[in-house]
Design an enzyme around this catalytic site. Structure first.
Site, PDB file in Angstrom:
ATOM      1  N   LYS A   1      69.422  21.427  61.996  1.00  0.00           N
ATOM      2  CA  LYS A   1      70.078  22.317  62.961  1.00  0.00           C
ATOM      3  C   LYS A   1      69.580  22.083  64.373  1.00  0.00           C
ATOM      4  O   LYS A   1      70.245  22.445  65.340  1.00  0.00           O
ATOM      5  CB  LYS A   1      69.810  23.778  62.572  1.00  0.00           C
ATOM      6  CG  LYS A   1      70.477  24.187  61.284  1.00  0.00           C
ATOM      7  CD  LYS A   1      70.158  25.618  60.927  1.00  0.00           C
ATOM      8  CE  LYS A   1      68.680  25.832  60.763  1.00  0.00           C
ATOM      9  NZ  LYS A   1      68.121  25.011  59.677  1.00  0.00           N
TER      10      LYS A   1
ATOM     11  N   LYS B   1      66.603  13.438  58.763  1.00  0.00           N
ATOM     12  CA  LYS B   1      67.172  14.518  57.962  1.00  0.00           C
ATOM     13  C   LYS B   1      68.267  15.242  58.730  1.00  0.00           C
ATOM     14  O   LYS B   1      68.230  15.332  59.951  1.00  0.00           O
ATOM     15  CB  LYS B   1      66.079  15.528  57.593  1.00  0.00           C
ATOM     16  CG  LYS B   1      65.156  15.091  56.482  1.00  0.00           C
ATOM     17  CD  LYS B   1      64.067  16.118  56.233  1.00  0.00           C
ATOM     18  CE  LYS B   1      64.641  17.446  55.803  1.00  0.00           C
ATOM     19  NZ  LYS B   1      63.589  18.444  55.487  1.00  0.00           N
TER      20      LYS B   1
ATOM     21  N   LYS C   1      56.338  19.716  64.913  1.00  0.00           N
ATOM     22  CA  LYS C   1      57.117  20.579  65.796  1.00  0.00           C
ATOM     23  C   LYS C   1      56.972  20.172  67.257  1.00  0.00           C
ATOM     24  O   LYS C   1      57.914  20.268  68.047  1.00  0.00           O
ATOM     25  CB  LYS C   1      56.676  22.038  65.634  1.00  0.00           C
ATOM     26  CG  LYS C   1      57.130  22.685  64.348  1.00  0.00           C
ATOM     27  CD  LYS C   1      58.589  23.093  64.436  1.00  0.00           C
ATOM     28  CE  LYS C   1      59.004  23.929  63.250  1.00  0.00           C
ATOM     29  NZ  LYS C   1      60.416  24.344  63.350  1.00  0.00           N
TER      30      LYS C   1
END
Length: 396
Positions: free
Chosen positions: A265, A262, A169
């Site tokens: 969003k 990947k 993250k």
């Protein structure tokens, strides 16, 4: 649990070409993944023991951003498939919109409220059936946070430091992954760092024994087992069962613009993904702009033709056919012709889902009722489990 579409169902590319039935992992080779066999009961033997409780399956999904094809093929469609099998097996299936996990990263409150509602609408439109599953919002069952605090108090910091979630993250480089590295911890908040403990609480609160996961989520499930074991040793009682994984044969859908990443969003470019709410014309535009290669003809190779392979996999997943069938149908096509055919497949598959989403958007009372009923049912399961955990720790 993962971003709208990340959760326990964060997924990997299936080696099979169809969406496969779920299988318990009995030979993965990790020490936590063996499933002991249970002897068949003797028909003529009377038992005075209590009736065996229904097995509980738990899974969660984060309500952030618009769900896209990666979320649909990698997670949501598997939930729909799993609910049918769980219903036949008379297992209790809990699906949670994990909004507490969502706030481990900065969120706009107004948008998060919208995203929570939109995720519920999306799940229902895609086929999640509240008559067969318990669908609820995590924050509406306070036991998740209460149990997480108890588990935080017995979880070593070293275990969390080894987790990959906070590192990915924050974009931590491989050379700086320990808590001693300033570059690794700059911007690290406690919520994100302790994210896996809340995930363990999500599972243990319901004494769930089966957890659908992709293989890249095994680390978090192993930690949940470690935490359960530590709790049991602390209270000197085998209170929490050790959850087992259901390894899902799921699709790992890649970006339309970069097949090495990947579909996500969080990517700043909307051209990298097909959102479930995209119009037919927008889908057509995005597919036309999707990268391919200069090689003539349609053939499948993740190594040599990764961009085209990604499009073929999307076609196979949305059409529910094998990759070999896709290649056979279109091997003589140009890339442009194949993209046009792919657009048609996606538009056809998403049409009924989008229609149902529009209908549910006009029935907010129904959606809110489903979530409220789900929270009530989940709370009824969670409450006695939490109270006993509190009692065992001396809090009652």
């Amino acid at each position: 649990m993962n971003p709208a579409g990340r959760s326990f169902l964060t997924t990997r590319l299936a080696t099979a070409t169809r969406i496969q039935p779920f299988r318990t992992c009995q030979s993965v080779g990790a020490r936590y993944l063996t499933t002991p066999s249970t002897p068949a009961p003797q028909k003529d033997q009377k038992s005075t023991s209590k009736p065996k409780e229904k097995p509980i399956i738990f899974s969660g999904i984060q309500p952030t951003g618009n769900p896209h094809l990666g979320n649909y093929l990698g997670a949501i469609s598997n939930w729909v498939q799993l609910q049918e099998q769980a219903h036949l097996d008379q297992e209790t299936l809990l699906f949670s919109i994990v909004d507490l996990h969502a706030i481990t990263m900065p969120q706009d409150p107004k948008k998060l409220r919208e995203d929570r509602k939109n995720m519920a609408i999306t799940l229902l439109a895609c086929g999640v059936d509240p008559k067969k599953v318990v669908l609820f919002e995590q924050s509406k069952v306070s036991g998740h946070a209460e149990l997480a605090w108890i588990l935080n108090c017995i979880t070593p910091v070293g275990w969390l430091a080894r987790m990959t979630q906070w590192k990915s993250k924050l974009g931590v480089t491989k050379g700086a992954q320990s808590l001693e590295d300033v570059s690794a911890t700059q911007g690290l908040q406690l919520g994100l760092f302790a994210y896996p403990v809340l995930m363990a609480a999500d599972i243990l609160l319901y004494k769930a024994t089966k957890i659908p996961v992709g293989e890249d989520q095994i680390q978090h499930l192993e930690l949940a087992r470690d935490i359960a074991t530590t709790f049991n040793k602390t209270v000197r009682k085998p209170y929490f069962p050790l959850p087992r994984p259901i390894i899902t044969e799921t699709k790992r859908v890649m970006s339309l613009r970069d097949p090495t990443n990947k579909m996500s969003k969080s990517d700043p470019s909307d051209q990298t993904r097909i959102n479930l709410i995209d119009s037919p014309s927008l889908i057509s535009t995005k597919i036309k702009r999707a990268v391919t290669d200069p090689i003539r003809g349609i053939s499948y190779s993740r190594t040599d033709r990764p961009a085209l392979a990604n499009l073929i996999e999307i076609y196979a997943g949305m059409k529910k056919v094998s990759i070999d069938e896709v290649v056979k149908m279109h091997e003589g096509d140009s890339n442009a012709a194949f993209k046009e055919a792919l657009t048609g497949v996606i538009v056809e598959a998403l049409g009924p889902i989008q229609e149902e989403m529009r209908r549910l958007e006009g029935e907010s009372g129904y959606v809110e009722g489903v979530l409220a009923d789900g929270a009530r049912k989940a709370g009824e399961i969670a409450r006695p489990n939490l109270e006993m955990a509190q009692k065992l720790m001396g809090l009652r």
